[in-house]
Design an enzyme around this catalytic site. Sequence first.
Site, PDB file in Angstrom:
ATOM      1  N   SER A  80      -9.009  -6.730   5.558  1.00  0.00           N
ATOM      2  CA  SER A  80      -7.999  -5.965   6.281  1.00  0.00           C
ATOM      3  C   SER A  80      -7.899  -6.312   7.757  1.00  0.00           C
ATOM      4  O   SER A  80      -6.876  -6.032   8.388  1.00  0.00           O
ATOM      5  CB  SER A  80      -8.280  -4.462   6.136  1.00  0.00           C
ATOM      6  OG  SER A  80      -9.547  -4.141   6.685  1.00  0.00           O
ATOM      7  N   HIS A 140      -5.403  -3.935   0.152  1.00  0.00           N
ATOM      8  CA  HIS A 140      -4.367  -4.612   0.939  1.00  0.00           C
ATOM      9  C   HIS A 140      -3.669  -5.717   0.160  1.00  0.00           C
ATOM     10  O   HIS A 140      -2.792  -6.387   0.707  1.00  0.00           O
ATOM     11  CB  HIS A 140      -4.969  -5.177   2.226  1.00  0.00           C
ATOM     12  CG  HIS A 140      -5.186  -4.154   3.286  1.00  0.00           C
ATOM     13  ND1 HIS A 140      -4.215  -3.792   4.195  1.00  0.00           N
ATOM     14  CD2 HIS A 140      -6.260  -3.379   3.562  1.00  0.00           C
ATOM     15  CE1 HIS A 140      -4.692  -2.860   5.004  1.00  0.00           C
ATOM     16  NE2 HIS A 140      -5.932  -2.591   4.634  1.00  0.00           N
ATOM     17  N   LYS A 192      -0.048   1.667   0.591  1.00  0.00           N
ATOM     18  CA  LYS A 192       0.269   0.448   1.332  1.00  0.00           C
ATOM     19  C   LYS A 192       1.464  -0.233   0.660  1.00  0.00           C
ATOM     20  O   LYS A 192       2.592   0.223   0.826  1.00  0.00           O
ATOM     21  CB  LYS A 192      -0.976  -0.442   1.405  1.00  0.00           C
ATOM     22  CG  LYS A 192      -2.115   0.220   2.192  1.00  0.00           C
ATOM     23  CD  LYS A 192      -3.355  -0.622   2.223  1.00  0.00           C
ATOM     24  CE  LYS A 192      -4.431   0.006   3.111  1.00  0.00           C
ATOM     25  NZ  LYS A 192      -4.973   1.271   2.595  1.00  0.00           N
TER      26      LYS A 192
END
Length: 426
Positions: free
Chosen positions: A215, A243, A274
């Site tokens: 990340s 992610h 996300k």
Amino acid sequence: MMVDEIITVQEDAGFKKEKVSYKNDYLTAVSARIEEFVRNGKMDLIEREFHSPATTSAEVSLSRYSTESPAEKKQVLHLGSYNYSGLNGHPEIINASIDAIKKYGTTSSGVRLLNGTNDLHIELEKRLADFLGMEEAITVSSGYAANLAVLGTLCQAGDIVLTDMLNHQSIVDGLKLSGAKVIPYRHCSLKSIETTLKNYRHVTRKFLVTDGVFSMDGNFAPLVGIVELCERYGVKIIVDDAHGTGHVGPFGKGVCEKLGVTEKIDIIIGSMSKGLPGIGGFIATNSETANILRAAANPYIFSASIPPAVSASVIEAIKILESNPEISRILEEKTYYFSDKLRNLGFDLLNTESSIIPILGRDEDKVFEMTRLLFEKGVYVNPVGYPAVAKSRARIRINLCSSLTYKELDYCIDAIACAGKTVGVI
């Protein structure tokens, strides 16, 4: 500024009030750092307030710590969002969310094992499992809770767990709960992994846990090599692809799919806040492991289930991703374009392979000043310093969104170049 608790202590014939401080050396240092950030204006840029949807552009003001009163609302291009897929605010997703609220209300009012499961949870988990190519999926209240659930339940005393030294804090905290022997290995180093595994051939239960997409640096875990080593030494593989999901790989299915190793991975952990535009986390695995986690993982057992509107939103998002492969493809193309331009200008982007693009500034003061200059120019980026990264590795972190236009990207590139030259990053 820590809160002190007032307690009463008996003293001979009377009573005396005394203050008992919660501070220790660590918390004193944290408090001092916050106060310093407030004094020098850095806290203005932390917890900035959004006054509109956090899509490719947004209306934002400085944080509540700012001395500017009232804080000016600025229209900015958003290069700090986890909205990789660009699906936050998609009209079909909003409509699905509204319909779910009308049908189920705003909450399920319970935990999953008692009265907190509705048919949307079941549909969402089946769609997640199918989307990721795994047998089953479980949803929990956050990606953080998902790591605690897996690591704190499945890894036990007597086990060993290899963990990348740059893994997310939720992995670090989950391993603290496990009781297992934790062995960090050098970042993405297959040699470091193999050296450790050779020394622990005698241990029966071995795990390796890694971020899929890191990340802060934006690079991928070397999963092809990890799979080969783990098969040779009998190690279970856990990948936190928070992610990666809705971001990388065909249809946004994540880094395991991109690298062609999904069927070799024992557990994929991820986020629904996300690339998937909701809130919560998931655990995708085989049926036996899923049943164990439902019965034994405290974050699943003792937390309220995710709200109906979120379930409906993520279901709809998966449908859109599955029918629109161009979303992840276009994001990849724009990422290459943006990264190449910045590298050609002289910026150090580390070894990023994704739409997480770090601009290494090294000096924290320069990073915050550059962030402020960009905000003034209408570009929102996030400053990252210690303890999130090493003191000498302060950076701006950019997260690109598929729906940003090339015109918007060019404006941001020019603004970054100007700010970078002003503060001496390039």
